[in-house]
Design an enzyme around this catalytic site. Structure first.
Site, PDB file in Angstrom:
ATOM      1  N   SER A 109     -11.732  -1.393   0.856  1.00 59.09           N
ATOM      2  CA  SER A 109     -11.357  -1.417   2.264  1.00 59.09           C
ATOM      3  C   SER A 109     -10.067  -1.921   2.402  1.00 59.09           C
ATOM      4  O   SER A 109      -9.254  -2.428   1.751  1.00 59.09           O
ATOM      5  CB  SER A 109     -12.073  -2.852   2.762  1.00 59.09           C
ATOM      6  OG  SER A 109     -12.058  -2.793   4.065  1.00 59.09           O
ATOM      7  N   HIS A 123      -7.024   2.199   9.042  1.00 61.10           N
ATOM      8  CA  HIS A 123      -8.064   1.527   8.371  1.00 61.10           C
ATOM      9  C   HIS A 123      -8.672   2.843   7.555  1.00 61.10           C
ATOM     10  O   HIS A 123      -8.680   3.768   7.881  1.00 61.10           O
ATOM     11  CB  HIS A 123      -9.124   1.371   9.319  1.00 61.10           C
ATOM     12  CG  HIS A 123     -10.826   0.881   9.003  1.00 61.10           C
ATOM     13  ND1 HIS A 123     -11.656   2.024   9.154  1.00 61.10           N
ATOM     14  CD2 HIS A 123     -11.229  -0.055   8.160  1.00 61.10           C
ATOM     15  CE1 HIS A 123     -12.644   1.401   8.441  1.00 61.10           C
ATOM     16  NE2 HIS A 123     -12.389   0.535   7.971  1.00 61.10           N
ATOM     17  N   ASN A 125     -12.179   2.941   4.671  1.00 61.85           N
ATOM     18  CA  ASN A 125     -13.271   2.289   3.677  1.00 61.85           C
ATOM     19  C   ASN A 125     -13.919   3.487   3.039  1.00 61.85           C
ATOM     20  O   ASN A 125     -14.382   4.048   3.789  1.00 61.85           O
ATOM     21  CB  ASN A 125     -13.905   1.464   4.422  1.00 61.85           C
ATOM     22  CG  ASN A 125     -15.265   0.722   3.999  1.00 61.85           C
ATOM     23  OD1 ASN A 125     -16.183   1.510   3.953  1.00 61.85           O
ATOM     24  ND2 ASN A 125     -15.128  -0.355   3.209  1.00 61.85           N
ATOM     25  N   THR A 126     -14.296   3.159   1.728  1.00 62.96           N
ATOM     26  CA  THR A 126     -15.292   4.219   0.933  1.00 62.96           C
ATOM     27  C   THR A 126     -16.080   3.213   0.244  1.00 62.96           C
ATOM     28  O   THR A 126     -15.612   2.244  -0.338  1.00 62.96           O
ATOM     29  CB  THR A 126     -14.415   5.354   0.224  1.00 62.96           C
ATOM     30  OG1 THR A 126     -13.462   4.687  -0.473  1.00 62.96           O
ATOM     31  CG2 THR A 126     -13.699   6.215   1.146  1.00 62.96           C
ATOM     32  N   HIS A 186     -17.772  -2.322  25.572  1.00 60.00           N
ATOM     33  CA  HIS A 186     -17.328  -3.474  26.638  1.00 60.00           C
ATOM     34  C   HIS A 186     -16.079  -3.152  27.231  1.00 60.00           C
ATOM     35  O   HIS A 186     -15.808  -3.812  28.166  1.00 60.00           O
ATOM     36  CB  HIS A 186     -17.611  -4.918  26.003  1.00 60.00           C
ATOM     37  CG  HIS A 186     -16.578  -5.404  24.919  1.00 60.00           C
ATOM     38  ND1 HIS A 186     -17.100  -5.259  23.626  1.00 60.00           N
ATOM     39  CD2 HIS A 186     -15.357  -5.889  24.824  1.00 60.00           C
ATOM     40  CE1 HIS A 186     -15.606  -5.633  22.970  1.00 60.00           C
ATOM     41  NE2 HIS A 186     -14.755  -6.186  23.746  1.00 60.00           N
TER      42      HIS A 186
END
Length: 285
Positions: A109, A123, A125-126, A186
């Protein structure tokens, strides 16, 4: 990390993630050397951690690598290899774990928050997970406080090329999935400008592993180029405020919606490593 007997696929994935970590850390330290200012260039500090499984048995661990410097205000490149049994309620939400809660997971990450607001955060991530099924997941996305169309285009073009090398429909699927995943309901907006996201890529290990490796190599190739474009750009106090407010949005997504955050906390991972993704400074006003 506690001893665990990895099979050939698990070992190959773990070894790759650790190798990619080392390549990323070296590339980012080179960028630090090229940065402006009299402060010393940042260097990664590594901290190993272990986790107990939900059953109380040893459950693996990982290494947290964090650097704070003059180009990277904060960047973390973490690797982990964890195993054991999911807690009963959480197991119901995991692919292939509803009938058998035993699992194995290894991954990397990366989150980079930049000192200059003209340099986009990033960012990646794997990961490789094993339950009664085996699959890869992950992706990469660009998160600029001050978006630049050329940066976005180059980032997406690089990942489209990577996807096209492995599946004719990969980019259309994974680009759309990224937009859907990184939407903040949101706030009624996306967290960043996009990239790719994929999950439950199962079946042919060799092909899926090759694609996952290509995702890492693509990030390693394109992101330092984008950093170099803007790391020497002058910026104003007003632009810094825009950056800090954007980081508030980034933090909200990671704390409320991010699957990796949930997975780490639900499986008893290292809290500091899990929350590495949060920016060092942010504001809500």
């Amino acid at each position: 990390m506690t001893e665990y007997t990895l099979d050939a696929e698990q070992l190959a994935a773990q070894t790759w993630f650790q190798s990619l970590r080392d390549q990323l850390c070296a590339a980012f330290e080179t960028l630090e050397d090229e940065g402006d200012g009299d402060a010393p260039a940042g260097r990664f500090e590594r901290t190993a951690w272990d986790r107990p499984d939900s059953t109380g048995a040893p459950g693996g661990g990982g290494v947290m690598s964090v650097m704070k410097g003059r180009v990277f205000e904060k960047v973390g490149v973490n690797t982990s290899t964890v195993f054991g049994e999911f807690a009963p309620e959480f197991a119901k939400s995991i692919n292939g774990a509803d009938a058998d809660p035993r699992f194995f997971a290894t991954g990397i990450s990366l989150v980079a928050h930049m000192a200059n607001p003209h340099v986009p955060a990033v960012h990646m991530n794997t990961r490789f997970l094993v339950t009664t099924k085996r699959w890869f997941g992950g992706g990469a996305d660009l998160n600029p406080a001050l978006p630049v169309a050329a940066d976005t285009a180059d980032f997406k073009t690089a990942f489209k090329a990577a996807c096209d090398r492995h599946g004719s429909d990969y980019y259309s699927r994974f680009d759309r999935w990224c937009d859907e995943y990184f939407f903040v309901p949101h706030r009624n907006r996306h967290r960043g400008v996009g990239g790719i996201f994929y999950d439950h890529l199962e079946g042919a290990f060799a092909a899926n592993f090759a694609f996952t490796q290509d995702v890492g190599r693509t990030l390693l190739g394109v992101y330092p180029e984008i950093v170099r474009r803007h790391m020497h750009d002058p910026f104003t106090d007003a632009e810094r405020i825009v950056q800090l407010r954007y980081r508030g949005l980034y933090a909200e997504f990671n704390l409320v919606y991010d699957r990796g955050t949930t997975f780490g906390l639900k499986t008893g991972g290292n809290v500091e490593a899990i929350l590495m993704s949060l920016p060092p400074l942010a504001r809500w006003d």
